[in-house]
Enzyme design. Structure first.
Site, PDB file in Angstrom:
ATOM      1  NE  ARG A  89      -3.814  13.649  -3.990  1.00 30.46           N
ATOM      2  CZ  ARG A  89      -4.157  12.468  -4.504  1.00 30.46           C
ATOM      3  NH1 ARG A  89      -4.791  11.590  -3.765  1.00 30.46           N
ATOM      4  NH2 ARG A  89      -3.854  12.173  -5.755  1.00 30.46           N
ATOM      5  NE  ARG A 117      -1.525   7.674  -4.127  1.00 32.90           N
ATOM      6  CZ  ARG A 117      -1.165   8.939  -3.927  1.00 32.90           C
ATOM      7  NH1 ARG A 117       0.059   9.243  -3.582  1.00 32.90           N
ATOM      8  NH2 ARG A 117      -2.022   9.920  -4.070  1.00 32.90           N
ATOM      9  CG  ASP A 161      -5.725   3.163   0.327  1.00 34.00           C
ATOM     10  OD1 ASP A 161      -5.491   4.292  -0.147  1.00 34.00           O
ATOM     11  OD2 ASP A 161      -4.832   2.323   0.570  1.00 34.00           O
ATOM     12  N   GLY A 172      -7.421  11.583  -5.829  1.00 27.72           N
ATOM     13  CA  GLY A 172      -7.184  11.787  -7.265  1.00 27.72           C
ATOM     14  C   GLY A 172      -8.412  11.396  -8.071  1.00 27.72           C
ATOM     15  CB  THR A 223      -7.818   5.227  -7.344  1.00 27.95           C
ATOM     16  OG1 THR A 223      -6.428   5.261  -7.717  1.00 27.95           O
ATOM     17  CG2 THR A 223      -8.086   3.883  -6.689  1.00 27.95           C
ATOM     18  CG  ASP A 283      -3.063   4.856  -8.238  1.00 27.87           C
ATOM     19  OD1 ASP A 283      -2.838   5.335  -9.359  1.00 27.87           O
ATOM     20  OD2 ASP A 283      -2.907   5.484  -7.181  1.00 27.87           O
ATOM     21  CG  ASP A 337      -3.957   1.864  -4.959  1.00 25.26           C
ATOM     22  OD1 ASP A 337      -5.179   2.095  -5.107  1.00 25.26           O
ATOM     23  OD2 ASP A 337      -3.171   2.731  -4.555  1.00 25.26           O
TER      24      ASP A 337
END
Ligand code: F6P
Length: 322
Positions: free
Chosen positions: A72, A172, A103, A11, A126, A128, A130
């Site tokens: 992706r 996510r 990741d 993303g 990202t 996120d 994360d």
């Protein structure tokens, strides 16, 4: 003089262009050449390459998205395709690869090194936030700001109509975006992924708010890897407490837009450090942001999944939404 490549994968996130620019200019400054790979690992397999110059990365520092585009690429999970990718890099005499992404993208880069000894460096990008091993990923700050602005607008109409809103944010399985957005917008509740949803607490709080004349309520819902979960929560609130609510899924608006100053700064510092790590390659490294400083860590450190200490932030939303 050597040739290095850079790609963006997964993303997109605001600030990726700043990192591309910084990596490219820093490589050129060191006397090297840079090739941009279009659409992530798919472009690597298709040899969709473009030469990057000081001017081709000009006027992009303020632009959202990624000029290299992204994808992706599921094929990259398979060793035979990674082998093909390593061959393409060798054919073009590319000495090392910089991967900007999350990741999943890092797993691909690390496998490329482990299987075929391609020198790689990672830059975490990202919205996120994360990734383990770093406190920050490029794009997160801009995404928080975008979501905060959207929630502020929704609060205006929630107030005008005495309405309850469930506003779903991306991320996510991470709670990072949701908690920051909740705190910054004064949300009455933040529903994080993983934990059981405390319906009774939510219902009681909305009713209590109504009793003290509160005009409208905002619940921030972390998507929790399942876009649209707000609709189930909406139904539960209706069935259990007869609370009517509106759902608004913020969606991809959170991924776009001009990067914030913080994203530009960190992405620029990471881009330069990544280029230095790759041009003096010893082992695969990922750029990090920890305790206010940009640094480097190993790939395995970044592949364990981020364990967030969210309790303090959840408590903060609880204290402030009495
Ligand atoms: O990882 C970034 C992210 O925006 C997540 O927050 C979200 O769940 C996902 O990507 C959406 O992916 P896509 O754009 O492929 O639908």
């Amino acid at each position: 003089m050597a040739k290095y490549a850079i790609l963006t994968s997964g993303g997109d996130s605001p600030g990726m262009n700043c990192a591309i620019r910084a990596f490219t200019r820093s490589m050129l400054y060191q006397g090297h050449k840079v090739v941009g790979i279009k659409r992530g690992y798919s472009g690597l397999l298709n040899k969709d390459f473009v030469n990057l110059t000081a001017s081709s990365v000009g006027n992009i520092i303020q632009r959202g998205g990624t000029i290299l585009q992204s994808s992706r690429c599921l094929k990259f999970h398979e060793k035979k395709f990674r082998k093909a990718a390593a061959q393409k890099l060798e054919e073009e005499k590319i000495k090392g690869l910089c991967v900007i992404g999350g990741d999943g993208s890092f797993k691909g880069a690390y496998a490329l090194y482990n299987d075929f000894k391609v020198p790689v460096v990672g830059i975490p990008g990202t919205i996120d936030n994360d990734i383990s091993g770093t406190e920050y990923t490029i794009g997160h700050d801009t995404a928080v700001q975008t979501a905060v602005e959207a929630v502020d607008k929704i609060r205006d109409t929630a107030f005008s109509h005495d309405r309850v809103f469930l506003i779903e944010v991306m991320g996510r399985n991470s709670s990072s975006l949701a908690l920051k957005v909740g705190i910054c917008t004064g949300a009455e509740n933040v529903i994080v992924p993983g934990n059981e949803i405390p319906y009774q607490e939510i219902g009681d709080k909305i009713k209590k708010g109504e009793e003290r004349g509160k005009k409208g309520s905002i619940l921030i819902v972390a998507e929790g890897g399942k876009e649209g979960r707000s609709y189930n929560i909406q139904k539960e609130l209706q069935d259990r407490f007869n609370i009517q609510s509106k759902v608004c899924i913020l969606g991809h608006i959170q991924r776009g837009g001009s990067p914030s100053a913080m994203d530009r700064l960190i992405a620029t510092e990471m881009g330069v450090l990544a280029s230095q790590s790759l041009s003096h390659f010893k082992e695969p490294m990922v750029t990090t942001y920890t305790a206010g400083e940009v640094g480097l860590t190993s790939f395995p450190q970044c592949l364990t999944g981020r364990s967030e200490n969210i309790e303090a932030q959840i408590e903060l939303t609880r204290i402030l939404s009495i």
